[in-house]
Each structure stands twice: as C-alpha cells, then as structure tokens.
Design a protein around this motif. Structure first.
Motif, mmCIF file in Angstrom:
data_model
loop_
_atom_site.group_PDB
_atom_site.id
_atom_site.type_symbol
_atom_site.label_atom_id
_atom_site.label_comp_id
_atom_site.label_asym_id
_atom_site.label_seq_id
_atom_site.Cartn_x
_atom_site.Cartn_y
_atom_site.Cartn_z
ATOM 1 N N LYS B 11 4.315 -2.026 7.680
ATOM 2 C CA LYS B 11 4.309 -0.482 7.007
ATOM 3 C C LYS B 11 5.784 0.152 7.475
ATOM 4 C CE LYS B 11 -0.443 -0.031 6.202
ATOM 5 N NZ LYS B 11 -1.449 0.712 6.493
ATOM 6 N N LYS B 14 7.743 4.853 11.279
ATOM 7 C CA LYS B 14 7.666 6.367 10.988
ATOM 8 C C LYS B 14 8.209 6.762 12.490
ATOM 9 C CE LYS B 14 4.532 10.281 10.201
ATOM 10 N NZ LYS B 14 3.218 10.656 10.192
ATOM 11 N N THR B 24 5.779 5.879 16.282
ATOM 12 C CA THR B 24 4.509 5.312 16.214
ATOM 13 C C THR B 24 4.537 4.489 14.847
ATOM 14 O OG1 THR B 24 3.726 7.012 14.634
ATOM 15 C CG2 THR B 24 3.266 7.606 16.800
ATOM 16 N N GLN B 25 3.811 3.485 14.706
ATOM 17 C CA GLN B 25 3.990 2.421 13.664
ATOM 18 C C GLN B 25 2.365 1.457 13.677
ATOM 19 O OE1 GLN B 25 7.249 -0.251 13.636
ATOM 20 N NE2 GLN B 25 6.579 -1.137 11.720
ATOM 21 N N GLY B 26 2.178 1.716 12.205
ATOM 22 C CA GLY B 26 0.758 0.973 12.066
ATOM 23 C C GLY B 26 0.941 -0.446 11.579
ATOM 24 N N SER B 36 -5.008 0.989 9.912
ATOM 25 C CA SER B 36 -4.291 0.008 10.303
ATOM 26 C C SER B 36 -5.042 -0.788 11.093
ATOM 27 C CB SER B 36 -2.819 0.530 11.136
ATOM 28 O OG SER B 36 -2.095 1.407 10.271
ATOM 29 N N ALA B 38 -3.582 -2.478 13.684
ATOM 30 C CA ALA B 38 -3.056 -2.001 14.999
ATOM 31 C C ALA B 38 -2.020 -0.769 14.907
ATOM 32 C CB ALA B 38 -2.103 -3.325 15.617
ATOM 33 N N MET B 39 -1.976 0.074 15.847
ATOM 34 C CA MET B 39 -1.144 1.000 15.784
ATOM 35 C C MET B 39 -0.301 1.117 17.033
ATOM 36 S SD MET B 39 -0.031 3.740 14.690
ATOM 37 C CE MET B 39 -0.546 4.413 13.065
ATOM 38 N N ASN C 132 0.648 5.605 7.588
ATOM 39 C CA ASN C 132 0.840 5.189 8.995
ATOM 40 C C ASN C 132 -0.538 5.489 9.326
ATOM 41 O OD1 ASN C 132 2.606 4.086 10.705
ATOM 42 N ND2 ASN C 132 2.793 6.113 11.978
ATOM 43 N N THR C 135 -5.619 3.664 13.576
ATOM 44 C CA THR C 135 -6.673 2.623 13.968
ATOM 45 C C THR C 135 -7.888 3.483 13.913
ATOM 46 O OG1 THR C 135 -6.029 2.765 16.324
ATOM 47 C CG2 THR C 135 -5.321 0.773 14.937
#
Lengths: 163, 163, 163
Positions: B11, B14, B24-26, B36, B38-39, C132, C135
């Motif tokens: 994704k 951000k 942060t990134q999912g 998501s 994983a995040m 985003n 989880t």
C-alpha cells in the motif's frame, strides 16, 4: 501465562542493529514455557500475562467442555483481591528484571473468570495505580490455569542514552 | 483475524511527519476485511491475528448461541500442532512484507478454542521461538472462524537510519 | 472498559527522563475506574477499551453463571452498527485528548458478544478505516458491561520535536 515468578535467568542481549539504542532482550523464564516474563524492545517493556496460580501439566483436570477445573496447584484459598495483588506483584518483579516497575506501566489488560469479581479486583488494582493511570481493557474469559484473574501490562521506560 | 495469506498488496506509504524516521505503513490485505496483515509504526510492526482457516461469509454456520460451527472452509483435517505452525508461518509472511521476521517478535497473544490443546500448541509454538523468547498471553476463547488456535504478534525492528 | 466519554480531565504531565522527547501522560478518566481513557507513551498512544454502554455498579444484574445481564444503563435500543460507530467515536475523542485521531490508529482489538454480529460490525468499522488500515484481532467474548461490541486501539503519532 506464567505463574508466580520464582527465578529469573538473564538472557543474552540480542542487538538488532548497530545503533546504540535499539535492542530487544528477554528476562525471566518459566519451566516448560517458551516465553520470557518480560521483554524489553526499545523504549517499551512487555510482560507475559500473570496470574496467581501454579501449573503442573500432569495434574491438570478438565471438565467435559475442556475447561480447566484444577491445575494441580496447592495454593491456599485466597480472595480475588489477593490474586489481583499477587499478579501485580509478579508483574512488578518481571518489570524490575527489565529495569522498570509498575510505575512505568502505560497499558494493561485484565481478565476475570467471573464478572462478579469486578468490583473487588477493581479496588485492589487501584491500590497499585494512583496517578498517571494506565489505559485498560477488562473481559471475562476462560483461563488455561486455575485462577480468577490474570493481568498483562506494557511499560514505557526509555533507556538511558549511552552518552 | 485473517486466514491464510495469499496475496499481499503493497500500500501507499503514509508519512506522518516530515521527519525521516517516523512513518506508518500497512502491508497485505484480506478480501472483505478492512485490515492490513501487518502494520509498521516507527520501530514496531503489528500483525492481525492469524489462524489456519478460510472464511466464506455465505457459508458460515452458527449454533443456537451464535457460536461458529463451520465457516465453510474446505481445509483438510489437521492437528493443533499443524494449525499452530500454519498460523506462525502466516505471521512470518506478514512480517516479511513489513521488513522483519518471526525472529523480531517481542510479544505474542495466543488463543485456543479448547484448553486441552495447550500442550500440543505450546510444543509447536516453541519450535519457532528458541531464544530471546517473546512474552505471551494465552486464553481459551470463542473464535469467529473455524479453527482451534489464533496467534497475533508484535515485532520490533528499527528502521535503517537514512544516513 | 470505559463508557461514553463525557469529561476529560487533563492530568499532570509526568516526565520519565530528562530528555525532551520521552514522556508518558494519561488523558481522560472514568468515575470509579482507576484508568485513563488515553495514554501517550513516547510516539504511541494507547486507549482503554470502549463500548457503547453505561455502568451503574449498584444496578448490575448477573445471571447464574455470573454473566452480565444488565448494567443498569438507560440507553435506547441500538444496532451493532450504532454501537460500533459509538465506540469508535469515543475512541476518537479519547485519542484527541492525547493529540491524535482515528487516522493515526495502527492496531485494533475488537470483541463481540455474538459472532453473528460480525458482518454488521465489520461494515461499520470499515467506514472509519479507509486507507492504511490498522491490523486487527476479533473475538467473541463475555463483556463486563451491557453492550455487544468493544474496541481498543493503539495509535502512532510522534511528538513534535521541540526544536
């Protein structure tokens, strides 16, 4: 997860990076469980859930649904308030292995076997958290062990910078 | 939450700040679930809970209490040890999307449908965590899906500094 | 844990270190509960679990197993979607006390009283997390309060650096 903290083995520090600050390190152990009682990861310290119970795999008795009736422990009868204080003292011991205390706790999870124990647990719990109180969740749940309350916490305690 | 990881869509990153480190990134997704797998958030990576199940909303069957009897999955019969390993492998896949692995896990939550599965799960779980073992909580719970064990982990893996 | 957020008392900031960045600070409170509604610890903000319920200890009714039948609340009948949105709005309010919003959420835990509410909850939940996506874990559980869904989140929002 773990029962009364009895021994704590310091484990080898594991560096995750060449940087001076980041590291993870597990502290404490429980015979038969592949867990640490506390884990430092950067500025945070996680704990395993603690309840006032013993656990002898050979002695556990289950009912027809598979729920734990007895875990073979030989602990004396005790109140929910007693169990709450015992769990929090065990958590404090685990946190101290990792260089912090209950005062550094920022988030907590509480589980009760019986919702009617809420008020007694809540009062005993409050004795330990007088100011800057951690966030919390609380639910009724079925335990793997013979106890009425389990608690797990996350603490925040930045490491002293090396310089 | 999520079933076997099949596809993972990267994704859009951000940024939360102009600073180079914080973001942060999912990673990964599950059809029909606004989650998501994983995040990454700073130095930590969270995962969605994973179990060895499939889930077809049109096929789920509930009993009179509303508990899930079947989620329509067509998975072959498997042991709790199989399910434990499958869940941990799915978590490893999810963590890898975010740049880390099970080796970076610092905290875990485990849920079982039947407490009698504890020992078999515990043994299979231990195969994956030999040193610097994560903290853990474990409870019996009712799942939304047709499986016997679910696991969720938090990993710590500081990002490489830009300089 | 907490019911509808009504008031929020800003608590004294507690410095954990001489450094400028690290600090923990609890925000919001709930009469009778030794908790904060939100807690900032470094770059993360934790929340207490929120459900759309009221809770009058003098009015709680339990069934024979100790499960909560009524918590004395006088809330109007509402759908699971209503409750989901209410819980998320309460979480957003709590997060705002600590300087962030639902947009900064990176991880969520959802609990349902009845698994058959999954789809309605999932849809309402998705309205709040479009990109985003955090989880998530989700389980059926017995609540301490009279509601059908509770949610707890962790947000990531680095503090503005002082310089």
């Amino acid at each position: 997860m773990a029962r009364r903290v009895k021994t704590a083995k310091k484990k080898t520090m594991k560096r995750k990076s060449a940087a001076s600050r980041p590291l993870t390190q597990g502290y404490g152990s429980e015979p038969g469980f592949p867990i640490s009682l506390a884990m430092r990861a950067g500025d945070y310290v996680f704990t395993s859930a603690q309840g006032d119970h013993e656990f002898d795999p050979a002695m556990v008795k289950y009912d027809a649904r598979g729920l734990v009736v007895s875990d073979g422990n030989t602990l004396p009868p005790r109140t929910v308030a007693d169990e709450t204080r015992s769990a929090l003292r065990s958590l404090d011991q685990a946190l101290r292995l990792a260089g912090c205390t209950l005062e550094d706790v920022v988030d907590a999870s509480v589980w009760l076997r019986d919702p009617r124990d809420f008020h007694e647990m809540n009062k005993a719990y409050g004795e330990f958290f007088k100011k800057n109180q951690p966030t919390r969740s609380i639910f009724r749940i079925d335990f793997m062990f013979d106890c009425r309350v389990e608690i797990k916490v996350t603490a925040y305690k930045p490491q002293k910078s090396p310089g």
